[in-house]
Scaffold this active site. Structure first.
Site, PDB file in Angstrom:
ATOM      1  N   CYS A 180       0.898  -0.967   0.066  1.00  8.17           N
ATOM      2  CA  CYS A 180      -0.115  -0.109   0.101  1.00  8.17           C
ATOM      3  C   CYS A 180       0.838   1.426  -0.024  1.00  8.17           C
ATOM      4  CB  CYS A 180      -0.902   0.087   1.033  1.00  8.17           C
ATOM      5  SG  CYS A 180       0.013   0.020   2.842  1.00  8.17           S
ATOM      6  N   CYS A 183       3.431   1.624   2.700  1.00  4.09           N
ATOM      7  CA  CYS A 183       4.867   0.869   2.338  1.00  4.09           C
ATOM      8  C   CYS A 183       5.726   1.599   1.848  1.00  4.09           C
ATOM      9  CB  CYS A 183       4.556  -0.359   1.860  1.00  4.09           C
ATOM     10  SG  CYS A 183       3.469  -1.567   2.695  1.00  4.09           S
ATOM     11  N   ASP A 597       9.366  26.717 -33.205  1.00  2.00           N
ATOM     12  CA  ASP A 597      10.578  27.110 -33.767  1.00  2.00           C
ATOM     13  C   ASP A 597      10.514  26.733 -35.152  1.00  2.00           C
ATOM     14  OD1 ASP A 597      13.442  28.361 -34.375  1.00  2.00           O
ATOM     15  OD2 ASP A 597      14.086  26.272 -34.744  1.00  2.00           O
ATOM     16  N   ASP A 799      18.029  25.334 -29.479  1.00  2.00           N
ATOM     17  CA  ASP A 799      16.803  26.085 -28.816  1.00  2.00           C
ATOM     18  C   ASP A 799      16.906  26.011 -27.347  1.00  2.00           C
ATOM     19  OD1 ASP A 799      15.827  27.221 -31.344  1.00  2.00           O
ATOM     20  OD2 ASP A 799      15.002  25.186 -31.585  1.00  2.00           O
TER      21      ASP A 799
END
Length: 911
Positions: A180, A183, A597, A799
């Site tokens: 769970c 844990c 771009d 870029d």
């Protein structure tokens, strides 16, 4: 001129990169082609040693370290000789030589270093390859006719390897025993508490952990020990294929265990519950009832000790480590029901007659129903990792090695750099490589999502996992093992699947205190029922406390986001979309502005020369001058001019004093004359007389051609018109974005007229033109200041500042060329529709997460109060522990099933 491509470490932002650029420009004659916080690519007259010294002087590191084992050196003179040989090479820095080994910094490939050492009369072997005994490797590159590495690809390999190590050292752990969210929180805290661990990502769905450390000497045993102290089992796994196999085996074992437990629980609890439902006696009235129910109690005890053993053992381990988990709730609920019933059987006189009701069927049915839920959940979990398994399965198990003695079949694991491999029609390519001979079409759709096969000829690069279609080719291995494109994609996908989005933080905070709070609610409810509840108080008190404990489900809470992330990121990888972490999914789902771009994203990125405007008799002369200058540039327009010169068989000349004006053009000296190829805005700014070319420039604007100006001694001699065709899918992509209420913006360094014409064709209203590379980030910042959530789409390298500044940086390019590590999201498919698909998938994944979290929260928010009996005063309704067990199992199954719906996700547009 020396050309260096240097991976960097220690730079936090583009400000650091600019600081480095300024230092190098002040000290040396350098032309910087590419600059980002992780990479610098430059041309210079100085050596690598000089560059590295300046990098380190600023407190940064150049990630170029290599180590080799040496043999044949017998004395100090040998060491001196080899040291001088290495220092004479401008691409080698900080060479430290002993008789046994050498460590150095270099941009050269391993093979190039080996050749230098061999030339000096000695032998060298990379440290990483020397660990394996030669006797275990009967077939090596030396058995082949030719094993010289391609310099360009080797350099790319160095770049990729070092950029990945720049992020630190990673450890993949396979963990068993987690059930769970509590844990997960415990394991994460334990791992991060180990000295040297920077971050830990634990995945409940995959039962795995990814640990990041900034220390190379971190002992993995410390990690395993930290997990073991919590009562879980962990093992270190390096190979993705092995990890996937062990995870699959773990799931199979879990399925078998839960299936067996479910059958046992239901087989015992089912008849008992049916007996009670259809009016059978469940009370202890006499000795005969005691004997019968005592025997049934022993059977149920056996059931709890076998089918339910894991719940109790895990709960005990959690208790000894001062934790509480889902197993704690189940163990408390079923244990209390069995213990209460057993006490009634043996000591009925301790209780009022009305309270002598046994609940053995509850303990048995709860074990059966929860185990059934875990079984269904485990089966569904196995489907969530199918995308990753499909990637792992792309690589074939064997390959055909070309040797002087003929073809031999070898295992993929035995392939080393430089080996020559034959790829027949219909075979998958085993490793990354370069084509040495042959011609074929390669299906790369499994990596990039591109449906059309790609033409591959001599010197073309090929990637592991892609499919050779109709021709036989021989390739040379350039990247093997974990360095291949496929391996890096698998690693990135696994890393992303283990990450958590910001939306999961609330669930984590609740999970940390969930079980103790539920236990407190159960105790409080029991006390309230004992104080003011109807008779028999003891029975009601037990039923309420057990039901509250059983119905609470931290498991659903823990699985809500990890399963959605695992399925969503795996689905993205299938579509050729690589996502760095789960936060990117959440951010991408909120994007309302996409900045493209222009070159390479909306256009093909392969411009060509359409026309040269000049005196007809001098066109070849001007093309020769322009191409001679542009041959030193990597800009797409420069390549178009050089390619045109090659088509016309024009011989290029050597140019001196080459300078890159970064977004404005290039300059140099040819035959003692100043020459330049510059953009139209640059020509206008520098007052170049263009009056003779007004008609040419006007024609370029009408035809959407980009004009570049050739000047000799600052006099315009020619206008070269270059066109970059628009991608066929660009219009559909822009239309789709606008339909999603996302504003497309075109950002380009091209002149305003050409940019406006292209934007008009595509239906883009926002155009930012004549922008230098350094200014792109400023434009992105301005959009963010206007309140937009901005995604920047570029090539991932040139870029870099804008990509780093945007809310989401999306790198677009072909799989073998793009620097995967440089962007938050990488599109291996070069179609602009892939951007739309990425956003659609992000929205779908985040929606799925929210559905799961909402379901888990609502289930627990409603289920726990109902189990506590809030409806009893008004409606006389009290929930049975058995129904609570079924509801708990159903909640987990619902979350898992909903997450698996993402596997059926279809985009509205095909890229």
């Amino acid at each position: 001129m020396n050309r260096f491509e240097i991976p960097l470490q220690g730079l936090n932002c583009m400000g650091c990169a600019r600081k480095l650029e300024q230092r190098l420009s002040e000290r040396f004659d350098v032309s910087i082609q590419t600059l980002s916080p992780t990479l610098i690519e430059l041309e210079t007259t100085v050596s690598l040693t000089d560059i590295v010294e300046q990098i380190e002087d600023l407190g940064y590191q150049a990630e170029l370290n290599k180590r080799f084992l040496l043999s044949g050196l017998s004395c100090g003179r040998c060491v001196t000789k080899l040291t001088q040989q290495l220092q004479n090479n401008a691409a080698i820095a900080q060479a430290s030589v002993s008789k046994d080994n050498v460590s150095l910094m270099t941009t050269l490939s391993d093979q190039a270093i080996i050749d230098i050492v061999t030339e000096a009369g000695y032998q060298a072997q990379p440290i990483s390859e020397s660990i394996t005994d030669d006797a275990d490797q009967p077939i090596t590159a030396e058995d082949q006719p030719n094993h010289q590495l391609d310099t360009e690809q080797a350099s790319a390999t160095v770049k990729t390897t070092n950029s990945s190590t720049a992020s630190g050292h990673k450890f993949n752990l396979l963990i068993s025993g987690m059930t769970c969210a509590s844990c997960v929180a415990s394991v994460e805290n334990a791992l991060t508490s180990v000295e040297g661990v920077a971050k830990a990502q634990v995945n409940l769905a995959e039962q795995s952990a990814l640990v990041f450390s900034d220390r190379a000497d971190l002992n993995s045993d410390l990690l395993l020990s930290a997990v073991a102290k919590l009562g879980y089992q962990a093992q270190l796994i390096d190979d993705p294929k092995t990890q996937q196999e062990k995870q699959a085996e773990q799931l199979r074992q879990a399925q078998a265990h839960h299936k067996r437990s479910a059958w046992m629980g239901l087989a015992i609890g089912g008849p008992l519950m049916a007996w009670g439902v259809f009016g059978g006696n469940m009370m202890i009235r006499n000795l005969n009832d005691q004997l019968i129910w005592g025997g049934i109690g022993l059977v149920c005890l056996w059931l709890l000790a076998t089918a339910g053993r894991s719940f109790f053992s895990n709960a005990w381990l959690a208790l000894t480590h001062r934790r509480a988990t889902m197993d704690t709730l189940v163990a408390l609920g079923t244990g209390a029901a069995w213990l209460f019933s057993t006490v009634i059987v043996f000591f009925p006189n301790w209780f009022p007659v009305a309270s002598r009701h046994v609940y053995f069927e509850a303990s048995a049915m709860i074990i059966g129903l929860i185990s059934l839920g875990h079984y269904i959940e485990a089966k569904a979990k196995a489907r969530t990792t199918q995308s990753l398994q499909a990637l792992i399965d792309l690589q074939p198990k064997n390959a055909t090695l070309v040797t002087a003695q003929g073809d031999q079949e070898i295992a993929v694991e035995a392939i080393t750099q430089g080996m020559q491999l034959r790829i027949r029609p219909g075979e998958k390519i085993p490793v990354d490589g370069i084509v040495l001979s042959g011609h074929s079409y390669i299906d790369e759709s499994m990596l990039t999502g591109e449906p059309m096969p790609v033409d591959k000829q001599v010197d073309s690069h090929v990637s592991a996992g892609t499919l050779n279609q109709d021709g036989s080719i021989v390739i040379q291995a350039t990247s093997v093992g974990s360095d291949t494109m496929l391996a890096r994609i698998i690693d990135l996908v696994r890393q992303a699947q283990s990450s958590k989005p910001a939306i999961a933080k609330l669930a984590d905070q609740i999970s940390a205190v969930f079980v103790p709070v539920v236990v407190a609610i159960a105790i409080a409810a029991a006390l309230v029922w004992y104080a003011v509840g109807p008779d028999p108080k003891a029975s009601y008190m037990l039923v309420v406390a057990t039901t509250v404990l059983i119905i609470a489900c931290p498991c659903a809470l823990g699985l809500a986001t990890p399963l959605s992330v695992t399925v969503g990121i795996g689905k993205a990888a299938e579509m050729g979309i690589l996502i760095r972490d789960a936060d990117v999914l959440q951010s991408a789902s909120k994007v309302d502005c996409v900045v493209f771009d222009k070159t390479g994203t909306l256009t093909q990125g392969t411009p060509s020369v359409e026309q040269i405007f000049s005196q007809q008799s001098q066109q070849a002369q001007w093309l020769q001058i322009a191409a001679s200058l542009e041959q030193y540039s990597e800009h797409p327009l420069a390549k178009a001019i050089v390619n045109q010169a090659k088509l016309e068989n024009i011989e290029l000349k050597e140019v001196h004093d080459f300078h890159n004006l970064r977004g404005k053009g290039v300059t140099g000296q040819l035959d003692n004359q100043a020459i330049a190829v510059i953009s139209l805005p640059q020509a206008q700014q520098t007052a170049v007389d263009l009056s003779h070319f007004d008609a040419a420039i006007s024609e370029c604007e009408q035809r959407v051609w980009t004009p570049v100006i050739l000047t000799v001694s600052n006099i315009a001699q020619a206008v070269i018109a270059i066109a970059d065709p628009i991608k066929p899918e660009a219009f559909s992509a822009i239309s789709a974005l606008k339909a999603m209420q996302i504003e497309p913006v075109m950002l380009t360094g091209d002149n305003q007229a050409v940019a406006n014409a292209i934007a008009k064709q595509l239906g883009i209203k926002s155009v930012i033109a004549q922008v230098l590379p350094d200014q792109k980030a400023q434009q992105v910042q301005q959009l963010k200041e206007q309140g937009h959530k901005v995604a920047m789409v570029g090539d991932g390298v040139n870029d870099a500042p804008a990509l780093a500044l945007a809310d989401i940086g999306i790198a677009m390019g072909s799989g073998s060329d793009v620097a995967i590590e440089s962007a938050q999201m990488t599109l291996l498919n070069s179609s602009p529709l892939a951007v739309v698909n990425a956003i659609e998938l992000s929205k779908a994944t985040v929606k799925n997460m929210k559905e799961n979290l909402f379901g888990a929260f609502i289930y627990n928010s409603l289920g726990i109060p109902i189990a506590a009996g809030v409806l009893y005063p008004a409606f006389g309704f009290l929930l049975s522990p058995v129904v609570a067990g079924a509801a708990m199992a159903l909640s987990s199954i619902t979350v898992v099933s909903n997450a698996n719906r993402l596997r059926l996700f279809k985009t509205t547009n095909r890229s």
